[in-house]
Design an enzyme around this catalytic site. Structure first.
Site, PDB file in Angstrom:
ATOM      1  N   ASN A 152       0.841  -1.203   0.000  1.00 37.21           N
ATOM      2  CA  ASN A 152       0.000   0.000   0.000  1.00 37.21           C
ATOM      3  C   ASN A 152       0.871   1.246   0.000  1.00 37.21           C
ATOM      4  OD1 ASN A 152       0.611  -0.860   2.670  1.00 37.21           O
ATOM      5  ND2 ASN A 152      -1.094   0.306   3.526  1.00 37.21           N
TER       6      ASN A 152
ATOM      7  N   GLU B 158       0.315   5.221   0.713  1.00 36.47           N
ATOM      8  CA  GLU B 158      -0.633   6.220   1.193  1.00 36.47           C
ATOM      9  C   GLU B 158      -0.247   7.627   0.762  1.00 36.47           C
ATOM     10  OE1 GLU B 158      -1.140   5.519   5.417  1.00 36.47           O
ATOM     11  OE2 GLU B 158      -2.359   3.729   4.990  1.00 36.47           O
TER      12      GLU B 158
ATOM     13  N   CYS C 188      -4.146   0.745  -2.407  1.00 36.82           N
ATOM     14  CA  CYS C 188      -4.001  -0.526  -1.689  1.00 36.82           C
ATOM     15  C   CYS C 188      -2.920  -1.398  -2.342  1.00 36.82           C
ATOM     16  CB  CYS C 188      -5.308  -1.297  -1.707  1.00 36.82           C
ATOM     17  SG  CYS C 188      -6.615  -0.591  -0.705  1.00 36.82           S
TER      18      CYS C 188
ATOM     19  N   GLU D 234      -3.091  -4.525  -3.164  1.00 34.86           N
ATOM     20  CA  GLU D 234      -3.614  -5.369  -4.248  1.00 34.86           C
ATOM     21  C   GLU D 234      -3.630  -4.608  -5.566  1.00 34.86           C
ATOM     22  OE1 GLU D 234      -4.854  -4.807  -1.271  1.00 34.86           O
ATOM     23  OE2 GLU D 234      -6.173  -6.415  -0.577  1.00 34.86           O
TER      24      GLU D 234
ATOM     25  N   CYS E 180     -10.242  -5.031   0.125  1.00 36.28           N
ATOM     26  CA  CYS E 180     -11.344  -4.073   0.286  1.00 36.28           C
ATOM     27  C   CYS E 180     -12.261  -4.152  -0.941  1.00 36.28           C
ATOM     28  CB  CYS E 180     -10.804  -2.662   0.477  1.00 36.28           C
ATOM     29  SG  CYS E 180     -10.250  -1.865  -1.048  1.00 36.28           S
TER      30      CYS E 180
ATOM     31  N   CYS F 263     -10.742  -2.970  -4.278  1.00 35.15           N
ATOM     32  CA  CYS F 263      -9.792  -3.943  -4.842  1.00 35.15           C
ATOM     33  C   CYS F 263     -10.509  -5.164  -5.401  1.00 35.15           C
ATOM     34  CB  CYS F 263      -8.774  -4.354  -3.787  1.00 35.15           C
ATOM     35  SG  CYS F 263      -7.603  -3.038  -3.418  1.00 35.15           S
TER      36      CYS F 263
HETATM   37  N1  THU Z   1      -5.284  -1.597   2.515  1.00 36.72           N
HETATM   38  C1  THU Z   1      -4.736  -2.391   1.550  1.00 36.72           C
HETATM   39  O1  THU Z   1      -3.643  -2.118   1.038  1.00 36.72           O
HETATM   40  N2  THU Z   1      -5.424  -3.487   1.158  1.00 36.72           N
HETATM   41  C2  THU Z   1      -6.600  -3.905   1.709  1.00 36.72           C
HETATM   42  O2  THU Z   1      -7.175  -4.878   1.266  1.00 36.72           O
HETATM   43  C3  THU Z   1      -7.173  -3.178   2.843  1.00 36.72           C
HETATM   44  C4  THU Z   1      -6.567  -1.850   3.122  1.00 36.72           C
HETATM   45  C5  THU Z   1      -4.550  -0.417   2.945  1.00 36.72           C
HETATM   46  C6  THU Z   1      -5.151   0.893   2.526  1.00 36.72           C
HETATM   47  C7  THU Z   1      -4.586   1.829   3.568  1.00 36.72           C
HETATM   48  O3  THU Z   1      -3.286   2.238   3.164  1.00 36.72           O
HETATM   49  C8  THU Z   1      -4.448   0.970   4.812  1.00 36.72           C
HETATM   50  O4  THU Z   1      -4.486  -0.366   4.357  1.00 36.72           O
HETATM   51  C9  THU Z   1      -5.538   1.177   5.836  1.00 36.72           C
HETATM   52  O5  THU Z   1      -6.795   1.089   5.256  1.00 36.72           O
END
Ligand code: THU
Length: 133
Positions: free
Chosen positions: A41, A43, A52, A54, A88, A91
């Site tokens: 991920n 941010e 994310c 994925e 999520c 994704c």
């Molecule tokens: N996140 C992911 O990378 N993948 C997921 O399936 C769930 C959430 C990340 C997004 C964000 O940077 C952090 O986790 C918190 O939501």
């Protein structure tokens, strides 16, 4: 196969850029040709721009010419990975763009502790390119 993908996901999770949530995620995507693309991920101070793990993996693979996928392993957690991290909703929809219902989704805590499900189970009755025909 599962263990190798989980190991790759755990490795790439170390690169997660998650200064806002502190939740670090790694993903490893197995392509039909046997290649593996990983993602973490990434941010942003503008939270809506976060990407994310994925989707990072899918974008890397597609941009290198891969569009056929068999499995994805995901690991996520704050300090340590303590629970299963499933993709999520956004994704799941992005995976739907390229993957059939049979895509294996491996939510892992470690190489010895993981759950396997499918995209079809995680996103039933989905909207996809076929609906635009
Ligand atoms: N996140 C992911 O990378 N993948 C997921 O399936 C769930 C959430 C990340 C997004 C964000 O940077 C952090 O986790 C918190 O939501």
């Amino acid at each position: 196969m599962e263990e190798e993908l989980i190991e790759r996901a755990l490795q790439v999770r170390k690169n997660a850029y998650a200064p806002y949530s502190g939740f670090r995620v790694g993903a490893a995507l197995l392509c039909a040709d046997g290649s593996v693309y990983t993602g973490c991920n990434v941010e942003s101070a503008a939270y809506a721009a976060c990407c994310c793990a994925e989707r990072t993996a899918v974008s890397k693979a597609v941009s290198e010419g891969r569009r056929s996928f068999l499995a994805i392993a995901i690991v996520g957690g704050k300090e340590q990975v303590k629970d299963y991290c499933f993709p999520c909703g956004v994704c799941r929809q992005v995976l739907r763009e390229f993957c059939p219902d049979t895509l294996q989704v491996i939510a892992a805590i470690s190489c010895e502790d993981y759950r396997v499900t499918t995209l079809g189970a995680l996103l039933p009755e989905s909207f996809s390119a076929a609906d635009l025909q």
